[in-house]
Design an enzyme around this catalytic site. Structure first.
Site, PDB file in Angstrom:
ATOM      1  N   PRO A 129     -20.287  25.253  11.112  1.00 39.77           N
ATOM      2  CA  PRO A 129     -21.335  26.228  11.405  1.00 39.77           C
ATOM      3  C   PRO A 129     -22.728  25.838  10.901  1.00 39.77           C
ATOM      4  CG  PRO A 129     -19.859  27.024   9.682  1.00 39.77           C
ATOM      5  CD  PRO A 129     -19.228  25.797  10.260  1.00 39.77           C
ATOM      6  N   ASN A 130     -23.688  26.181  11.709  1.00 38.03           N
ATOM      7  CA  ASN A 130     -25.121  25.996  11.436  1.00 38.03           C
ATOM      8  C   ASN A 130     -25.600  24.548  11.521  1.00 38.03           C
ATOM      9  OD1 ASN A 130     -25.734  28.798  10.928  1.00 38.03           O
ATOM     10  ND2 ASN A 130     -24.568  28.563   9.026  1.00 38.03           N
TER      11      ASN A 130
ATOM     12  N   ARG B   2     -33.305  23.368   9.984  1.00 35.01           N
ATOM     13  CA  ARG B   2     -32.631  24.105   8.913  1.00 35.01           C
ATOM     14  C   ARG B   2     -32.857  23.437   7.557  1.00 35.01           C
ATOM     15  NH1 ARG B   2     -26.179  23.776   7.728  1.00 35.01           N
ATOM     16  NH2 ARG B   2     -26.191  25.368   6.118  1.00 35.01           N
TER      17      ARG B   2
ATOM     18  N   TYR C 220     -31.446  19.067   4.006  1.00 34.64           N
ATOM     19  CA  TYR C 220     -30.687  18.320   5.025  1.00 34.64           C
ATOM     20  C   TYR C 220     -31.508  17.253   5.751  1.00 34.64           C
ATOM     21  CZ  TYR C 220     -27.394  22.055   4.131  1.00 34.64           C
ATOM     22  OH  TYR C 220     -26.528  22.914   3.507  1.00 34.64           O
TER      23      TYR C 220
ATOM     24  N   ASN D  41     -17.300  17.689   9.144  1.00 39.97           N
ATOM     25  CA  ASN D  41     -18.188  18.355   8.196  1.00 39.97           C
ATOM     26  C   ASN D  41     -17.924  19.847   8.382  1.00 39.97           C
ATOM     27  OD1 ASN D  41     -20.149  19.558   6.684  1.00 39.97           O
ATOM     28  ND2 ASN D  41     -21.837  18.274   7.411  1.00 39.97           N
TER      29      ASN D  41
ATOM     30  N   ALA E 177     -20.220  25.434   5.836  1.00 36.36           N
ATOM     31  CA  ALA E 177     -19.922  26.546   4.915  1.00 36.36           C
ATOM     32  C   ALA E 177     -18.424  26.845   4.820  1.00 36.36           C
ATOM     33  CB  ALA E 177     -20.683  27.793   5.357  1.00 36.36           C
TER      34      ALA E 177
ATOM     35  N   HIS F 159     -15.982  25.843   1.850  1.00 32.23           N
ATOM     36  CA  HIS F 159     -15.809  26.602   0.606  1.00 32.23           C
ATOM     37  C   HIS F 159     -14.981  27.867   0.793  1.00 32.23           C
ATOM     38  CE1 HIS F 159     -19.016  23.816  -0.227  1.00 32.23           C
ATOM     39  NE2 HIS F 159     -19.821  24.415   0.650  1.00 32.23           N
TER      40      HIS F 159
ATOM     41  N   ASP G  23      -5.284  24.808   6.456  1.00 30.91           N
ATOM     42  CA  ASP G  23      -3.907  24.885   6.961  1.00 30.91           C
ATOM     43  C   ASP G  23      -3.744  24.153   8.294  1.00 30.91           C
ATOM     44  OD1 ASP G  23      -3.080  26.276   4.771  1.00 30.91           O
ATOM     45  OD2 ASP G  23      -2.884  28.220   5.770  1.00 30.91           O
TER      46      ASP G  23
ATOM     47  N   GLU H 244     -13.552  14.084   5.124  1.00 30.12           N
ATOM     48  CA  GLU H 244     -14.504  15.198   4.981  1.00 30.12           C
ATOM     49  C   GLU H 244     -15.870  14.630   4.611  1.00 30.12           C
ATOM     50  OE1 GLU H 244     -13.399  17.868   1.818  1.00 30.12           O
ATOM     51  OE2 GLU H 244     -15.374  18.821   1.801  1.00 30.12           O
TER      52      GLU H 244
ATOM     53  N   HIS I 100     -20.230  15.459   3.970  1.00 28.71           N
ATOM     54  CA  HIS I 100     -21.342  16.395   3.766  1.00 28.71           C
ATOM     55  C   HIS I 100     -22.639  15.614   3.685  1.00 28.71           C
ATOM     56  CE1 HIS I 100     -18.591  19.663   3.036  1.00 28.71           C
ATOM     57  NE2 HIS I 100     -17.887  18.830   2.283  1.00 28.71           N
ATOM     58  N   LEU I 101     -23.666  16.154   4.309  1.00 28.01           N
ATOM     59  CA  LEU I 101     -24.991  15.528   4.229  1.00 28.01           C
ATOM     60  C   LEU I 101     -25.524  15.603   2.798  1.00 28.01           C
ATOM     61  CD1 LEU I 101     -26.207  17.330   7.424  1.00 28.01           C
ATOM     62  CD2 LEU I 101     -26.231  14.845   7.214  1.00 28.01           C
ATOM     63  N   SER I 102     -25.443  16.796   2.214  1.00 28.44           N
ATOM     64  CA  SER I 102     -25.948  16.997   0.851  1.00 28.44           C
ATOM     65  C   SER I 102     -24.832  16.721  -0.157  1.00 28.44           C
ATOM     66  CB  SER I 102     -26.460  18.433   0.690  1.00 28.44           C
ATOM     67  OG  SER I 102     -25.389  19.358   0.843  1.00 28.44           O
TER      68      SER I 102
ATOM     69  N   ARG J 122     -25.357  21.127  -6.122  1.00 26.94           N
ATOM     70  CA  ARG J 122     -25.953  22.364  -5.605  1.00 26.94           C
ATOM     71  C   ARG J 122     -25.350  23.592  -6.307  1.00 26.94           C
ATOM     72  NH1 ARG J 122     -26.164  22.157   0.725  1.00 26.94           N
ATOM     73  NH2 ARG J 122     -27.551  23.929   0.316  1.00 26.94           N
TER      74      ARG J 122
ATOM     75  N   ARG K 182     -20.622  25.944  -4.088  1.00 30.85           N
ATOM     76  CA  ARG K 182     -20.417  24.797  -3.192  1.00 30.85           C
ATOM     77  C   ARG K 182     -19.585  23.697  -3.855  1.00 30.85           C
ATOM     78  NH1 ARG K 182     -23.988  25.818   1.156  1.00 30.85           N
ATOM     79  NH2 ARG K 182     -25.789  26.996   0.424  1.00 30.85           N
TER      80      ARG K 182
HETATM   81  C1  DQA Z   1     -22.885  20.945   4.097  1.00 31.68           C
HETATM   82  C2  DQA Z   1     -22.808  21.568   2.704  1.00 31.68           C
HETATM   83  C3  DQA Z   1     -22.277  22.999   2.761  1.00 31.68           C
HETATM   84  O1  DQA Z   1     -22.235  23.568   1.463  1.00 31.68           O
HETATM   85  C4  DQA Z   1     -23.200  23.853   3.625  1.00 31.68           C
HETATM   86  O2  DQA Z   1     -22.672  25.169   3.752  1.00 31.68           O
HETATM   87  C5  DQA Z   1     -23.485  23.244   4.946  1.00 31.68           C
HETATM   88  C6  DQA Z   1     -23.695  21.805   5.053  1.00 31.68           C
HETATM   89  C7  DQA Z   1     -23.536  19.543   4.090  1.00 31.68           C
HETATM   90  O3  DQA Z   1     -23.367  18.812   5.060  1.00 31.68           O
HETATM   91  O4  DQA Z   1     -24.229  19.186   3.127  1.00 31.68           O
HETATM   92  O5  DQA Z   1     -23.623  23.950   5.950  1.00 31.68           O
HETATM   93  O6  DQA Z   1     -21.564  20.799   4.600  1.00 31.68           O
END
Ligand code: DQA
Length: 150
Positions: A10-11, A18, A23, A74, A77, A80, A87, A98, A100-102, A107, A111
């Protein structure tokens, strides 16, 4: 030919606009372009999927086992919060990376916990778009191994 499923949670469709301080300016199209360029060079196939809906991501993973040899995700959100995505990975037993950009550990406290990390083969966090590129490399290696085992 190796087929890898790439899921953006998501997002991530809003990347570029964003929270650029966290990011960066990269867009999801920019990330996908880089992933597809690597895929072409390595002669593998990618299916790339983005959704803001947990159930759609669960459905996609549920169908992945017969079609893909590895999953690069990725979960954003949902990292978490989502027992359902965790599952689905367990249920399909698909080798998973898995990303993550950040750096999620640098953080907010909420997270720091990933429900996905312990069912993934590994996690890459904090390298911006390069997290995806390193992740794809890892996913290709996992896929090759899983093919040579079958
Ligand atoms: C994220 C880190 C997550 O905590 C956050 O909710 C995101 C992006 C990342 O790529 O850094 O939406 O997955």
């Amino acid at each position: 030919m190796i087929k890898i499923l790439v899921i953006h949670g998501p997002n991530l469709n809003l990347l570029g606009k964003r929270e650029p301080g966290i990011y960066g300016k990269v867009t999801i199209e920019g990330i996908n372009k880089k992933l597809n360029a690597i895929a072409k060079k390595k002669k593998i196939t990618l299916e790339i999927f983005q959704s803001n809906h947990e159930g759609e991501i669960v459905d996609k993973i549920g169908k992945a086992k017969d079609k893909h040899e590895a999953l690069l995700i990725n979960p954003a959100a949902y990292t978490h919060t989502s027992v359902a995505i965790r599952d689905a990975i367990l249920a399909t037993n698909i080798p998973t990376v898995e990303v993550h950009l950040s750096n999620i550990y640098a953080r907010e406290d909420f997270r720091h916990n990933s429900l996905i990390a312990s069912v993934a083969k590994g996690q890459i966090s904090g390298f911006g778009v390069d997290s995806y590129l390193y992740g794809l490399d890892a996913a290709i290696n996992l896929a090759r191994k899983s093919i040579s085992l079958t």
